[in-house]
Enzyme design. Structure first.
Site, PDB file in Angstrom:
ATOM      1  N   LYS A 166       1.074  -1.490  -0.009  1.00 56.40           N
ATOM      2  CA  LYS A 166       0.033   0.099  -0.081  1.00 56.40           C
ATOM      3  C   LYS A 166       1.254   1.809  -0.046  1.00 56.40           C
ATOM      4  CE  LYS A 166      -4.688   0.062   0.797  1.00 56.40           C
ATOM      5  NZ  LYS A 166      -4.806  -1.131  -0.074  1.00 56.40           N
ATOM      6  N   THR A 218      -2.938  -5.338   0.081  1.00 56.80           N
ATOM      7  CA  THR A 218      -2.263  -4.236   0.251  1.00 56.80           C
ATOM      8  C   THR A 218      -3.012  -3.556   1.794  1.00 56.80           C
ATOM      9  OG1 THR A 218      -3.384  -3.378  -1.224  1.00 56.80           O
ATOM     10  CG2 THR A 218      -1.514  -4.190  -1.370  1.00 56.80           C
ATOM     11  N   HIS A 269      17.683  28.018 -12.716  1.00 56.58           N
ATOM     12  CA  HIS A 269      17.447  29.119 -13.520  1.00 56.58           C
ATOM     13  C   HIS A 269      16.452  30.602 -13.422  1.00 56.58           C
ATOM     14  CE1 HIS A 269      20.334  26.054 -16.322  1.00 56.58           C
ATOM     15  NE2 HIS A 269      19.259  26.351 -16.894  1.00 56.58           N
TER      16      HIS A 269
END
Lengths: 308, 308, 308, 308
Positions: free
Chosen positions: A12, A57, A259
């Site tokens: 999970k 899960t 930048h």
């Protein structure tokens, strides 16, 4: 059969657990996002759909909540070690567990009087931890404990140059002796472990202290390095962590060069003496490297952006 | 022609300007995201494509950079006032300018010695400002100055109840006497202005100080209110700002109720005495309201999520 | 008390409901994200925390699921009308309900045989609907039904010019006779209603058909307009919808100008005859306008980005 | 020196290039997001800041635009091969280049007449490619070419079961014989290459055709598999691709289980016979596995989420 199963894992992802500990009127909180990946003898479920060896899960999610209650969350690392050991030792089919955790930090809101149950989220930087436990069979148990952070945005407004580089047919970039250097620090460091995950010098508070010290080294090295390239700054950051921390043998840094271009104000009759910049989104330079203690073997994954 | 043109506006959105001010070795920075919307006599460009009255959005972007150089950025509000006045007074076709700004805060990274050019982004909360200037024709100039914030995440781990509400056929929610109350504060407040935008009590530092005080009131009221509903907390937050700040007549708050559900640990034989929570993403309650000084007229938009 | 309560509303946002209708082996699905905002006589809950007139947001969420079962989801608009009527007529304290819905479209995955229960999400464009119902007191009931879309990204690689615009001190943009015109269409249109929300010409399928026709008009007008400005294209798109659809009196369009800049290849000895472009993220032009049937009164909100 | 430099790479990430090819009135477009990572003999720039071996990331960006002009973009794979070869063969210090590309698909907007320069973005699924070229020194050149997709969201509304799994102390999930199975397919497959990157069976159109066929196999296997577990469906999808495509030896799939929970309508006296679902965001199951042709060696990275 012409096809075979390769590496596989399941679990999970992104269980969001908040743990409150009440110390009278003063509360403490831990706010985690836990992702679990289990692997082992899982051919059957792939080939025939038999779930006879599959812990759902959903159960791994429940375990996160139950362990938060039963054992508390002393730190992300300690909690991950406990979860990893549980799944590998508790399920015969599971040979390896990898627990990834994001932790969100909160500050207290100051209030009059003795209370302390009000908090404000600290900001964008996210602390991370990843614990991998491999039962190892005859080779014996193996633990790997990584800590890290992502989204720590920093800027130097001077003391950064860039020149002397290779020029080929497609090079147009002018050299510069003074530029903004800004990046978002994504870092992952590996702790030296000679025993199992839960052992070692770090106690309940040790992981938090080490995190704060490591974060401090990264910031200080960024600020104090006169930079001729972002690679140089990166190496200074990484080596400072290694040199200052006996328990850390390796660090991986991924530094996007955020930048900041000087706005061209000449058409308006204005100078721009490094005062006004355009902060660009894309594209960006991406500088990545591992720094190791001499003699150590690299083990942190090269691509950090998926941690956790 | 069976169709007519209604309200319309145009401009450059999300110009990211960073302004560095050098005070010897100590640098100061302002980091803004500026969005401009202009409106006025713009029928021609819609009906025939004639751009004879259209100042390009590219020019509005250039103006942001040029003004950052020429005038500096004392505050988001002051910078927005200057831009709004420029477009409305400089272009005959433009009757109204609305300038929206997001500001990102940076902290200094402490370094040894006298320098000061290294910074770290403060976090997720974003400061906002919106200035609208309408030349007004015969009615005279009108200014509206709004300040605000978004993404300020706060949590009380106790002192929040919710009960006594309406029950209909579809109500299943159990009442509670102790819950987590967490929200992300999105707020927008309107400043009293009796002159033009650039006048008034706030000087160069005034807008920053007022912002910090207002943010402090919001946090304090959230932390100190024993809450029977998020609406009550909202009203306490808003009225505290109005009562404590003579120059603010109105505030709009949008507070998503970031639900933290108690994990059900009973199947595992465990109690959960308000210790372990699941932090849910969606759906979430959304509580929104305006609080006004008695006698003031509401003018802040009802939907905050698009500010700026 | 020096402060008073202004406009306020509350409800559950972003309830994600999927409705499956089984027609033997052939299934049909509706996939919605529903946000509810209720307002009315809500002073008490703000001033004292009394919830005696407050239907919990949790209940409004439950109602979405229950109505999906009891009534099905013929269309987003029809479902929103039903919900709005329920809250306003069912709760004495509620005078106005605003239901916002996002709908996600799915295509069938073709399979051999008679079945039909496999689907693939169609893409990025999201269909929207917003229904507002005001009980109106003595003035009588008022309904407003809006439909729309967001995230429909389109591009013309030629037949777009931009020149003849105003030049001021800060203008540097060169004029162009051939450029890429790209935008993300965000649109919201208002349906003529002479009865209550559930009445009118549209039946079960009517809303879907009208949506597809409107979307088609927007795409066709974008593609077929030789553009001298994005404003001109916007107006062509809006007026085409109004002219072709008797039941729609107003449309609001928000069109970010997704700039594609010609890459400068001259330093490499290469021409760039409108072949190679850099797709920029920020900043972007933002062009917004309402187009109305002559004689209609504008009612669609000016800021679309928060719909829903 | 106690620290050493480990794996490192640098380059420009996320250069957004759009290439238009004009075939009379009919235009063709390619819309890419290109990320470049170069590595080689780069110790100096890290240790001393010397850029003498560093080709600026700005130059790598320029190269993308120039190559788009000079060579066109026949496909993402072919373009990546060309870029990789250029950097490795053109720069002595560069030993390895990894080019990652995301491609965004556009459909034509139908228009009357012979033209064809209007397009609409197809949707959320993103096509990916990754080419890695290692000059290899004495070992000789090595190429790896991966293709893939991410964000392909699919759903089966029936023919999915989940039962027979392991139950431990923390298991509460009820077994089910009929559920929704929904996932977002993230896949990456490796092409068999026996020569250099530019050779092999695929010509200008070959990469596009293979992509469409592979995507079709994934959809068909998802739709046609009666599923006892998502792992079983994953394996069916992967093995179908391998079995049907002689030129593909390996595929990695990462399938988040996008849970759709049955809404509990019993409190309202309503049945829910698999008709009304709540679509949850987090947590989600995450099922990942590699499927290989028998005898092939796995080389696709285990973590897909950072591709590209």
């Amino acid at each position: 059969m012409p096809t075979v199963l390769g590496q596989n894992q399941y679990g999970k992802a992104e269980t969001r657990v908040v743990r409150v500990t009440r110390d009278g009127p003063v509360h403490h909180i831990r706010d985690l996002n836990v992702s679990i990946a289990l692997s082992g003898a899982m051919d059957d479920v792939h080939l025939s759909g038999s779930n006879a060896r599959v812990l759902p899960t959903d159960t791994t999610k429940n375990t996160v909540f139950a362990f938060a209650k039963e054992h508390g969350i002393a730190s992300a690392e300690e909690f991950a070690v406990r979860l990893a050991r549980h799944f590998v030792t508790g399920q015969e089919a599971i040979g390896t567990a990898r627990i990834r955790i994001e932790e969100y930090a909160w500050d207290r809101i100051p209030v009059p009087g003795p209370g302390g149950h009000s908090f404000v989220r600290r900001g964008r930087e996210t602390r991370t931890a990843q614990v991998t436990f491999d039962s190892g069979g005859a080779a014996g148990e193996r633990w790997q404990i990584l800590s890290g952070l992502k989204g720590l945005v920093v800027m130097n407004t001077t003391d950064s140059e860039f020149h002397g580089y290779v020029k080929d047919r497609y090079t147009t970039l002018p050299e510069t002796r003074d530029r903004i250097l800004a990046t978002e620090v994504n870092a992952c460091w590996r702790h030296v472990r000679d025993g199992e995950g839960g052992g070692g010098e770090e106690g309940k508070a040790g992981w938090d202290e080490r995190y704060e010290r490591t974060r401090g080294h990264l910031l200080a090295a960024f600020a104090e390095t006169y930079s001729l390239s972002l690679q140089q700054t990166l190496y200074a950051m990484g080596s400072r962590v290694i040199e200052q921390t006996p328990g850390i043998d390796e660090i991986r840094l991924s530094l996007p060069n955020k930048h900041h271009f000087l706005a061209d104000l000449r058409p308006f009759g204005l100078d721009n003496d490094n005062e006004v910049y355009f902060a660009a989104d894309r594209p960006y330079g991406l500088i990545e490297a591992t720094v190791l203690r001499d003699g150590a073997t690299a083990a942190v994954p090269v691509d950090l952006t998926n941690l956790p």
